[in-house]
Design an enzyme around this catalytic site. Structure first.
Site, short mmCIF file in Angstrom:
data_model
loop_
_atom_site.label_atom_id
_atom_site.label_comp_id
_atom_site.label_asym_id
_atom_site.label_seq_id
_atom_site.Cartn_x
_atom_site.Cartn_y
_atom_site.Cartn_z
N LYS A 289 51.06 21.39 20.51
CA LYS A 289 50.32 21.78 19.31
C LYS A 289 50.60 23.22 18.91
CE LYS A 289 46.35 20.93 21.29
NZ LYS A 289 46.83 20.51 22.62
N ARG B 179 37.48 19.93 18.95
CA ARG B 179 37.72 19.31 20.25
C ARG B 179 36.62 18.34 20.62
NH1 ARG B 179 41.47 23.28 22.50
NH2 ARG B 179 42.16 22.66 24.55
N ARG C 162 54.72 26.06 31.56
CA ARG C 162 54.49 26.92 30.38
C ARG C 162 54.38 28.38 30.78
NH1 ARG C 162 49.92 25.20 26.29
NH2 ARG C 162 48.64 25.10 28.17
N ARG D 109 49.36 31.21 32.35
CA ARG D 109 47.91 31.22 32.14
C ARG D 109 47.20 30.75 33.40
NH1 ARG D 109 47.27 27.72 26.71
NH2 ARG D 109 45.44 27.07 27.88
P1 ADP Z 1 45.81 23.93 25.39
O1 ADP Z 1 46.67 24.49 24.29
O2 ADP Z 1 46.55 23.84 26.67
O3 ADP Z 1 45.15 22.65 25.02
P2 ADP Z 1 43.91 25.92 24.55
O4 ADP Z 1 44.59 27.22 24.49
O5 ADP Z 1 43.75 25.18 23.28
O6 ADP Z 1 44.65 25.00 25.63
O7 ADP Z 1 42.47 26.09 25.20
C1 ADP Z 1 42.26 26.80 26.38
C2 ADP Z 1 40.76 26.79 26.71
O8 ADP Z 1 40.03 27.48 25.68
C3 ADP Z 1 40.12 25.41 26.78
O9 ADP Z 1 40.28 24.81 28.04
C4 ADP Z 1 38.66 25.76 26.48
O10 ADP Z 1 38.00 26.32 27.60
C5 ADP Z 1 38.78 26.85 25.42
N1 ADP Z 1 38.81 26.28 24.06
C6 ADP Z 1 39.85 26.29 23.20
N2 ADP Z 1 39.53 25.68 22.04
C7 ADP Z 1 38.25 25.25 22.17
C8 ADP Z 1 37.34 24.56 21.33
N3 ADP Z 1 37.69 24.12 20.11
N4 ADP Z 1 36.09 24.30 21.80
C9 ADP Z 1 35.71 24.71 23.03
N5 ADP Z 1 36.53 25.36 23.87
C10 ADP Z 1 37.78 25.64 23.46
P1 ADP Z 2 49.63 22.79 23.46
O1 ADP Z 2 49.33 23.88 22.47
O2 ADP Z 2 49.47 21.41 22.88
O3 ADP Z 2 48.89 22.95 24.74
P2 ADP Z 2 52.25 24.10 23.75
O4 ADP Z 2 52.78 24.21 22.37
O5 ADP Z 2 51.71 25.33 24.37
O6 ADP Z 2 51.17 22.86 23.84
O7 ADP Z 2 53.42 23.50 24.67
C1 ADP Z 2 53.21 23.23 26.05
C2 ADP Z 2 54.49 23.54 26.83
O8 ADP Z 2 55.49 22.56 26.52
C3 ADP Z 2 55.13 24.89 26.50
O9 ADP Z 2 55.69 25.38 27.68
C4 ADP Z 2 56.20 24.55 25.46
O10 ADP Z 2 57.29 25.47 25.51
C5 ADP Z 2 56.62 23.15 25.90
N1 ADP Z 2 56.98 22.26 24.77
C6 ADP Z 2 56.36 22.18 23.56
N2 ADP Z 2 56.93 21.20 22.81
C7 ADP Z 2 57.90 20.64 23.56
C8 ADP Z 2 58.86 19.58 23.35
N3 ADP Z 2 58.88 18.89 22.19
N4 ADP Z 2 59.70 19.29 24.35
C9 ADP Z 2 59.68 19.97 25.53
N5 ADP Z 2 58.81 20.98 25.79
C10 ADP Z 2 57.93 21.32 24.83
#
Ligand code: ADP
Ligand code: ADP
Ligand code: ZN
Length: 224
Positions: free
Chosen positions: A17, A92, A130, A163
């Site tokens: 995302k 979420r 990541r 992270r």
């Molecule tokens: P990822 O991209 O791996 O899904 P995020 O960066 O979106 O992780 O989120 C990291 C953490 O931040 C979540 O596990 C949660 O604790 C908090 N968080 C992010 N977005 C939300 C949301 N919309 N509502 C509640 N908590 C959130």
């Molecule tokens: P999210 O925001 O949904 O948690 P991220 O954009 O942070 O996901 O991507 C998660 C991990 O996967 C990162 O390390 C990123 O570089 C990698 N990644 C993202 N898209 C792809 C893809 N299409 N193929 C392989 N790796 C990817």
């Protein structure tokens, strides 16, 4: 001013995302709003919000709705969101989705909800590999999207780090929280006719092209 565009990216943690939101931001010229990034920024700067969010993030749980919803409402009211926003990591749960409907009602609501689909195994691989830039937030993967120089950001030279919540113990709970609280949004947006499924297992650039294609098809690319 025309109607604002609101794109909500859905998908498990690690689906891509953030990566796709940043690419869309550059192409469309409308800002990415990542609630996770905003929480991490506040954590780094040790604000009250950051300290509050920390224990939820460390546990892989959701930060309480009242805090998160107010934060997004404030962000959407800022000037750079005049043409809309690309939301990544929000909403979420159903409460957040309903709050977003209210915030966007004057513009006809959410425009489109791409669901980026990958398997749980792939999610684990992506999250544990990541690495994020401490300075600019750029996202890399040690295997799938490595930086040119070891642990240094291509864009700004900043240091890359893993992270805390990307360690395997926390990742499992984040996936659990996704299935329990976030996945009902798939049905919610499907019923509104806004859901589009995208194969997220494809390479980054290919997923991006698919998203651009869908936006063009639906007539929701912003017109200048
Ligand atoms: P990822 O991209 O791996 O899904 P995020 O960066 O979106 O992780 O989120 C990291 C953490 O931040 C979540 O596990 C949660 O604790 C908090 N968080 C992010 N977005 C939300 C949301 N919309 N509502 C509640 N908590 C959130
Ligand atoms: P999210 O925001 O949904 O948690 P991220 O954009 O942070 O996901 O991507 C998660 C991990 O996967 C990162 O390390 C990123 O570089 C990698 N990644 C993202 N898209 C792809 C893809 N299409 N193929 C392989 N790796 C990817
Ligand atoms: Zn950087």
């Amino acid at each position: 001013m025309g109607k604002r565009i609101f794109i909500v990216l859905l998908g498990v943690p690690g689906a891509g995302k953030g990566t796709q939101a940043k690419m869309l931001q550059e192409k469309l010229g409308i800002p990415q709003i990542s609630t996770g990034d905003i929480f991490r920024y506040n954590l780094k700067n040790q604000t009250e919000l950051g300290l509050l969010a920390k224990r939820y993030m460390d546990a892989g749980e959701l930060v309480p709705d009242e805090v998160t919803i107010r934060m997004v409402a404030d962000r959407l009211a800022q000037e750079d969101c005049a043409r809309g926003a690309i939301l990544d990591g929000f909403p979420r749960n159903l409460e957040q989705a309903q709050a977003l409907d209210e915030m966007t009602a004057p513009d006809g609501g959410v425009s489109l909800v791409p669901l980026i689909e990958i398997s749980d195994e792939e999610a684990m691989r992506r999250i544990t590999g990541r690495r994020v830039c401490r300075q600019c937030g750029a996202v890399y993967h040690i295997e799938f999207n490595p930086p040119k120089h070891d642990m240094v950001c291509d864009r700004c030279g900043g240091e890359l780090y893993q992270r805390d919540d990307d360690k395997p113990e926390t990742v499992r709970n984040r996936l659990y929280v996704y299935y329990k609280q976030t996945s009902p949004l798939i049905g919610y947006y499907f019923c509104k006719g806004l859901l589009v499924r995208v194969d997220g297992s494809r390479p980054i650039e290919e997923v991006h092209q698919t998203l651009m294609h869908i936006l063009a098809e639906r007539g929701i690319l912003p017109q200048d």
